[in-house]
Design a protein around this motif. Structure first.
Motif, PDB file in Angstrom:
ATOM      1  N   ASP A 136       0.830  -1.202   0.000  1.00  0.00           N
ATOM      2  CA  ASP A 136       0.000   0.000   0.000  1.00  0.00           C
ATOM      3  C   ASP A 136       0.867   1.255   0.000  1.00  0.00           C
ATOM      4  O   ASP A 136       0.602   2.202  -0.741  1.00  0.00           O
ATOM      5  N   CYS A 137       1.906   1.252   0.804  1.00  0.00           N
ATOM      6  CA  CYS A 137       2.800   2.415   0.864  1.00  0.00           C
ATOM      7  C   CYS A 137       3.630   2.552  -0.412  1.00  0.00           C
ATOM      8  O   CYS A 137       3.824   3.662  -0.917  1.00  0.00           O
ATOM      9  N   GLU A 138       4.149   1.432  -0.928  1.00  0.00           N
ATOM     10  CA  GLU A 138       4.968   1.491  -2.137  1.00  0.00           C
ATOM     11  C   GLU A 138       4.177   1.975  -3.348  1.00  0.00           C
ATOM     12  O   GLU A 138       4.728   2.651  -4.220  1.00  0.00           O
ATOM     13  N   GLU A 139       2.907   1.623  -3.400  1.00  0.00           N
ATOM     14  CA  GLU A 139       2.067   2.057  -4.525  1.00  0.00           C
ATOM     15  C   GLU A 139       1.550   3.482  -4.344  1.00  0.00           C
ATOM     16  O   GLU A 139       0.931   4.026  -5.246  1.00  0.00           O
ATOM     17  N   GLY A 140       1.767   4.057  -3.177  1.00  0.00           N
ATOM     18  CA  GLY A 140       1.302   5.420  -2.923  1.00  0.00           C
ATOM     19  C   GLY A 140      -0.203   5.509  -2.738  1.00  0.00           C
ATOM     20  O   GLY A 140      -0.812   6.526  -3.062  1.00  0.00           O
ATOM     21  N   LEU A 141      -0.795   4.448  -2.205  1.00  0.00           N
ATOM     22  CA  LEU A 141      -2.247   4.414  -2.042  1.00  0.00           C
ATOM     23  C   LEU A 141      -2.690   4.827  -0.652  1.00  0.00           C
ATOM     24  O   LEU A 141      -3.885   4.931  -0.390  1.00  0.00           O
ATOM     25  N   ASN A 142      -1.739   5.022   0.257  1.00  0.00           N
ATOM     26  CA  ASN A 142      -2.124   5.313   1.645  1.00  0.00           C
ATOM     27  C   ASN A 142      -2.809   6.684   1.730  1.00  0.00           C
ATOM     28  O   ASN A 142      -2.502   7.615   0.996  1.00  0.00           O
ATOM     29  N   LEU A 143      -3.736   6.757   2.650  1.00  0.00           N
ATOM     30  CA  LEU A 143      -4.547   7.958   2.786  1.00  0.00           C
ATOM     31  C   LEU A 143      -3.782   9.079   3.466  1.00  0.00           C
ATOM     32  O   LEU A 143      -2.918   8.835   4.309  1.00  0.00           O
ATOM     33  N   ARG A 144      -4.131  10.301   3.112  1.00  0.00           N
ATOM     34  CA  ARG A 144      -3.556  11.437   3.819  1.00  0.00           C
ATOM     35  C   ARG A 144      -4.282  11.610   5.130  1.00  0.00           C
ATOM     36  O   ARG A 144      -5.477  11.379   5.240  1.00  0.00           O
ATOM     37  N   ARG A 145      -3.562  12.051   6.126  1.00  0.00           N
ATOM     38  CA  ARG A 145      -4.177  12.286   7.430  1.00  0.00           C
ATOM     39  C   ARG A 145      -5.029  13.545   7.360  1.00  0.00           C
ATOM     40  O   ARG A 145      -4.719  14.500   6.644  1.00  0.00           O
ATOM     41  N   LYS A 146      -6.119  13.573   8.102  1.00  0.00           N
ATOM     42  CA  LYS A 146      -6.954  14.756   8.155  1.00  0.00           C
ATOM     43  C   LYS A 146      -6.218  15.842   8.926  1.00  0.00           C
ATOM     44  O   LYS A 146      -5.507  15.565   9.889  1.00  0.00           O
ATOM     45  N   ARG A 147      -6.415  17.066   8.517  1.00  0.00           N
ATOM     46  CA  ARG A 147      -5.783  18.175   9.240  1.00  0.00           C
ATOM     47  C   ARG A 147      -6.545  18.397  10.529  1.00  0.00           C
ATOM     48  O   ARG A 147      -7.774  18.379  10.549  1.00  0.00           O
ATOM     49  N   PRO A 148      -5.853  18.594  11.613  1.00  0.00           N
ATOM     50  CA  PRO A 148      -6.561  18.813  12.877  1.00  0.00           C
ATOM     51  C   PRO A 148      -7.301  20.150  12.877  1.00  0.00           C
ATOM     52  O   PRO A 148      -6.861  21.134  12.271  1.00  0.00           O
ATOM     53  N   LYS A 149      -8.455  20.151  13.555  1.00  0.00           N
ATOM     54  CA  LYS A 149      -9.206  21.392  13.659  1.00  0.00           C
ATOM     55  C   LYS A 149      -8.508  22.293  14.690  1.00  0.00           C
ATOM     56  O   LYS A 149      -8.093  21.850  15.736  1.00  0.00           O
ATOM     57  N   ARG A 150      -8.459  23.554  14.373  1.00  0.00           N
ATOM     58  CA  ARG A 150      -7.738  24.485  15.254  1.00  0.00           C
ATOM     59  C   ARG A 150      -8.707  25.168  16.201  1.00  0.00           C
ATOM     60  O   ARG A 150      -9.802  25.439  15.919  1.00  0.00           O
TER      61      ARG A 150
END
Length: 100
Positions: free
Chosen positions: A86-100
């Motif tokens: 999953d990581c090698e293919e670049g399929l991993n999800l981006r983390r959500k930005r925390p609410k400030r």
């Protein structure tokens, strides 16, 4: 220095200076087991292809959920291998930005 490069240096010493494998590996500080090791890469093209098919259809699924789907389909695959592919293919999800 990588073991493959050290192995090349050991082969050079053996050929050029006509020393034993034991002496050449000792000079380079390479273990003899590493010198004689032959890599046997695993063929994971089928798993990689199936993960690439699942990821676009299930956009919000991460490596864990994809792993669960693969197991349900009958694939015998380790969760760490699923994550690595999953990581090698670049399929991993981006983390959500925390609410400030």
């Amino acid at each position: 220095m990588k073991p493959a490069r050290r192995r090349e240096l050991a082969n050079f010493l053996i050929a050029a200076y006509r020393v034993s494998i034991r002496r050449a590996t000792a000079v380079i500080q390479l273990r003899q087991g590493t010198y004689f090791y032959r890599p046997h890469p695993c063929d994971d093209r089928a798993e990689r292809q199936r993960i690439r098919e699942i990821a676009p259809t299930r956009i919000r699924y991460g490596a864990r959920r994809i792993h669960v789907l693969l197991r349900r389909e009958g694939w015998r695959i380790n969760h760490k291998k699923t994550y690595r592919i999953d990581c090698e293919e670049g399929l991993n999800l981006r983390r959500k930005r925390p609410k400030r």
